[in-house]
Motif scaffolding. Sequence first.
Motif, mmCIF file in Angstrom:
data_model
loop_
_atom_site.group_PDB
_atom_site.id
_atom_site.type_symbol
_atom_site.label_atom_id
_atom_site.label_comp_id
_atom_site.label_asym_id
_atom_site.label_seq_id
_atom_site.Cartn_x
_atom_site.Cartn_y
_atom_site.Cartn_z
ATOM 1 N N TYR A 197 0.869 -1.177 0.000
ATOM 2 C CA TYR A 197 0.000 0.000 0.000
ATOM 3 C C TYR A 197 0.904 1.224 0.000
ATOM 4 C CZ TYR A 197 -2.525 4.009 1.741
ATOM 5 O OH TYR A 197 -3.013 5.286 1.866
ATOM 6 N N VAL A 198 0.583 2.216 -0.810
ATOM 7 C CA VAL A 198 1.333 3.477 -0.838
ATOM 8 C C VAL A 198 0.335 4.624 -0.730
ATOM 9 C CG1 VAL A 198 2.840 4.990 -2.194
ATOM 10 C CG2 VAL A 198 3.184 2.503 -2.252
ATOM 11 N N GLY A 199 0.607 5.560 0.139
ATOM 12 C CA GLY A 199 -0.266 6.718 0.307
ATOM 13 C C GLY A 199 -0.234 7.202 1.743
ATOM 14 N N ARG A 200 -1.019 8.202 2.030
ATOM 15 C CA ARG A 200 -1.109 8.693 3.395
ATOM 16 C C ARG A 200 -1.734 7.622 4.286
ATOM 17 N NH1 ARG A 200 -3.483 14.809 2.238
ATOM 18 N NH2 ARG A 200 -1.686 15.565 1.044
ATOM 19 N N ILE A 201 -1.299 7.613 5.526
ATOM 20 C CA ILE A 201 -1.871 6.685 6.494
ATOM 21 C C ILE A 201 -2.896 7.468 7.298
ATOM 22 C CG2 ILE A 201 -1.377 5.008 8.320
ATOM 23 C CD1 ILE A 201 0.090 4.397 5.719
ATOM 24 N N ASN A 202 -4.138 7.465 6.831
ATOM 25 C CA ASN A 202 -5.190 8.191 7.533
ATOM 26 C C ASN A 202 -6.536 7.504 7.323
ATOM 27 O OD1 ASN A 202 -6.159 9.017 4.978
ATOM 28 N ND2 ASN A 202 -5.043 10.952 5.051
ATOM 29 N N THR A 203 -7.580 8.062 7.929
ATOM 30 C CA THR A 203 -8.899 7.419 7.906
ATOM 31 C C THR A 203 -9.441 7.261 6.492
ATOM 32 O OG1 THR A 203 -9.359 8.392 10.063
ATOM 33 C CG2 THR A 203 -11.239 7.565 8.826
ATOM 34 N N ARG A 204 -9.280 8.282 5.669
ATOM 35 C CA ARG A 204 -9.839 8.232 4.311
ATOM 36 C C ARG A 204 -9.243 7.092 3.484
ATOM 37 N NH1 ARG A 204 -8.487 11.115 -0.572
ATOM 38 N NH2 ARG A 204 -7.028 12.470 0.542
ATOM 39 N N LYS A 205 -8.020 6.736 3.775
ATOM 40 C CA LYS A 205 -7.354 5.695 2.988
ATOM 41 C C LYS A 205 -7.737 4.282 3.430
ATOM 42 C CE LYS A 205 -5.037 8.796 0.631
ATOM 43 N NZ LYS A 205 -5.284 9.042 -0.791
ATOM 44 N N ASN A 206 -8.497 4.171 4.552
ATOM 45 C CA ASN A 206 -9.115 2.892 4.905
ATOM 46 C C ASN A 206 -8.104 1.812 5.295
ATOM 47 O OD1 ASN A 206 -11.342 1.191 5.260
ATOM 48 N ND2 ASN A 206 -11.342 0.517 3.127
ATOM 49 N N ILE A 207 -7.057 2.202 5.989
ATOM 50 C CA ILE A 207 -6.029 1.233 6.402
ATOM 51 C C ILE A 207 -6.577 0.181 7.375
ATOM 52 C CG2 ILE A 207 -3.703 0.955 7.327
ATOM 53 C CD1 ILE A 207 -3.941 2.481 4.636
ATOM 54 N N PRO A 208 -7.476 0.537 8.316
ATOM 55 C CA PRO A 208 -8.015 -0.508 9.205
ATOM 56 C C PRO A 208 -8.640 -1.682 8.461
ATOM 57 C CG PRO A 208 -8.528 1.642 10.110
ATOM 58 C CD PRO A 208 -7.937 1.880 8.741
ATOM 59 N N ASN A 209 -9.420 -1.416 7.415
ATOM 60 C CA ASN A 209 -10.033 -2.522 6.670
ATOM 61 C C ASN A 209 -9.005 -3.309 5.867
ATOM 62 O OD1 ASN A 209 -12.593 -2.194 7.656
ATOM 63 N ND2 ASN A 209 -13.387 -1.110 5.865
ATOM 64 N N LEU A 210 -7.952 -2.642 5.436
ATOM 65 C CA LEU A 210 -6.867 -3.370 4.763
ATOM 66 C C LEU A 210 -6.190 -4.317 5.755
ATOM 67 C CD1 LEU A 210 -4.927 -3.992 2.461
ATOM 68 C CD2 LEU A 210 -3.684 -1.874 2.999
ATOM 69 N N LEU A 211 -5.973 -3.847 6.985
ATOM 70 C CA LEU A 211 -5.348 -4.700 8.006
ATOM 71 C C LEU A 211 -6.261 -5.860 8.388
ATOM 72 C CD1 LEU A 211 -3.746 -1.967 10.289
ATOM 73 C CD2 LEU A 211 -2.534 -3.563 8.813
ATOM 74 N N LYS A 212 -7.571 -5.610 8.482
ATOM 75 C CA LYS A 212 -8.517 -6.690 8.793
ATOM 76 C C LYS A 212 -8.512 -7.734 7.679
ATOM 77 C CE LYS A 212 -11.514 -3.667 11.527
ATOM 78 N NZ LYS A 212 -12.802 -2.907 11.538
ATOM 79 N N ALA A 213 -8.451 -7.269 6.434
ATOM 80 C CA ALA A 213 -8.377 -8.200 5.308
ATOM 81 C C ALA A 213 -7.090 -9.016 5.384
ATOM 82 C CB ALA A 213 -8.443 -7.430 3.991
ATOM 83 N N PHE A 214 -5.997 -8.359 5.709
ATOM 84 C CA PHE A 214 -4.703 -9.031 5.806
ATOM 85 C C PHE A 214 -4.720 -10.085 6.916
ATOM 86 C CE2 PHE A 214 -0.163 -8.996 7.220
ATOM 87 C CZ PHE A 214 0.376 -9.543 6.073
ATOM 88 N N GLN A 215 -5.382 -9.778 8.035
ATOM 89 C CA GLN A 215 -5.501 -10.734 9.144
ATOM 90 C C GLN A 215 -6.165 -12.036 8.696
ATOM 91 O OE1 GLN A 215 -7.766 -8.277 11.845
ATOM 92 N NE2 GLN A 215 -6.079 -8.155 13.316
ATOM 93 N N SER A 216 -7.135 -11.923 7.791
ATOM 94 C CA SER A 216 -7.947 -13.085 7.421
ATOM 95 C C SER A 216 -7.354 -13.926 6.294
ATOM 96 C CB SER A 216 -9.356 -12.634 7.039
ATOM 97 O OG SER A 216 -9.333 -11.897 5.824
ATOM 98 N N LEU A 217 -6.242 -13.499 5.705
ATOM 99 C CA LEU A 217 -5.641 -14.268 4.617
ATOM 100 C C LEU A 217 -5.134 -15.613 5.125
ATOM 101 C CD1 LEU A 217 -3.508 -11.554 2.748
ATOM 102 C CD2 LEU A 217 -5.769 -12.423 2.107
ATOM 103 N N GLU A 218 -5.289 -16.647 4.301
ATOM 104 C CA GLU A 218 -4.764 -17.967 4.669
ATOM 105 C C GLU A 218 -3.241 -17.984 4.637
ATOM 106 O OE1 GLU A 218 -6.477 -21.145 2.457
ATOM 107 O OE2 GLU A 218 -8.543 -20.575 2.944
ATOM 108 N N ASP A 219 -2.662 -17.223 3.748
ATOM 109 C CA ASP A 219 -1.205 -17.144 3.644
ATOM 110 C C ASP A 219 -0.680 -16.358 4.842
ATOM 111 O OD1 ASP A 219 1.460 -16.558 3.028
ATOM 112 O OD2 ASP A 219 1.063 -16.372 0.894
#
Length: 368
Positions: A197-219
Motif C-alpha cells: 500500500y502506498v499513500g497517506r496513512i489516515n482514515t480516508r485511505k481505509n487502512i483498518p479494513n486493509l489490516l482486517k483483510a490481511f488478518q484473514s488471509l490464509e497465507d
Amino acid sequence: MKIGIDAKWYFEGPASGKMVIRNLVNEICKANSKLNFYIILDKKCENLQLDSENTKVKKVYVWNGNNLLSNVFFVPFVAKKYDLDIVLYQTSVSLFGKHKKIAYIHDLIYISHPQYYTFLERIYLKPLKFLTKFSDFVITVSNSEKNRFQNLAFTNKDIKVLHHGYDSLFKVIDGRDDEDNSEIKSRLQLNEKYILYVGRINTRKNIPNLLKAFQSLEDKQIKLILVGKREWKTDDLNSLLDDPSISDRVILTGSVSNEELSIIYSNAYIFCFPSFEEAFGLPPLEAMASGIPVVVSNSSSLPEVCGDAAIYVNASEPNEIAEAITRLLSDTDLYNKYKQLSVERAKAFSWTNTTQNLIDILEKRYVK
C-alpha cells in the motif's frame, strides 16, 4: 502571450501538489509552444535549479510563507511586474489583478466528506469557493472530480479535466538483484512476496479494513508493506497492528524517496488501495506502471484511472478485499493477466500528454 505558472511547491510543498507541479514544469520546459511561460517559484529557493532548465522559460520568485496568502496578495504583484496575461494558480486564485486566473483545484473532498479533514484544514479551505468566482475557468484531475464539482454546485465556471501522469522511475524492472535494490530489501526486511500500500496513512485511505483483510488471509507468510506518512485519526490502527497474528508481518516505512519507492513497487507482488474517496488515485497508476496487479476500491475516481486493469472491491468490506487478494495469490493465470493489463493501462497516462493537453487548452482559449 505570457503565462505564469504557480510553482511555489516545486521544491517544497504538500506531496501531491509538489508532484503535480514538478512534473508539469519539467514538461513545460521541454515543450514547444507559442506561449511564453513564467515559472513562479518560492523566493527562498532562488539558488535552486529546475530539473529541466530552458532559457525560453523564465523563473520569477514570490514570498510563500502561506500558499493562500501568497496567491491572494503576492502573486498579483508578480503578474503586474512581468505583465503576465494569465496565471495558473494552485488551488486558490486571487481576487486582485487584471490578469486572467485559472484555478487548478485537485479536489473538493473537504466539502463532500468533511470528516476526513481537521477543523483547521476546513477553515483554511473555506475561502476557496468564494475565490474561485474570480477565475476564468477551473482545472481538476478527473471526470469523477468534475462530477463532484457539479453535484456540489461549487462553481458556474467551465471545468476542464487534466489527468495526472506518473514519474518515469515507475516501470517494470526485470533485474531485481542490483545493489540498490538489495540494500532496500535488506533494510525493510522484505521477503519474496509482499502486498503493498502506498499513500497517506489516515482514515480516508481505509487502512483498518486493509489490516482486517490481511488478518484473514490464509497465507501467513506474506507481508504487508505500508508506505506513507501516518497522519490524523490513525489511533485505531494501534490495536490492529498489535495483533500477534500480523504484528511481525506489517512494515510501516514512513515517507520514502521516489527512487526507493520505485524499487519497493517493482518488488511487490500485489498492490492494494482500498481508499474510501479519491480525486484521482496516483499510487494505483504508479503500481500499474511498475507491472503490479492492483486491487482497488470500486468508488470515486479509481475505476476511471484503472479501467479494466484492476480487481475492484467494496472498501467497507474487509472480506471482499481479502477475497480479491486471495484470488491473485492462488491463481497464476489470473495474476499474469492482471499484471499485463496493468502495464497496458498505465500507457494511457503520461505527464507529457498532460502538459500538452494543458498547452492545447491555453492556446485554443487565448491565442487568436
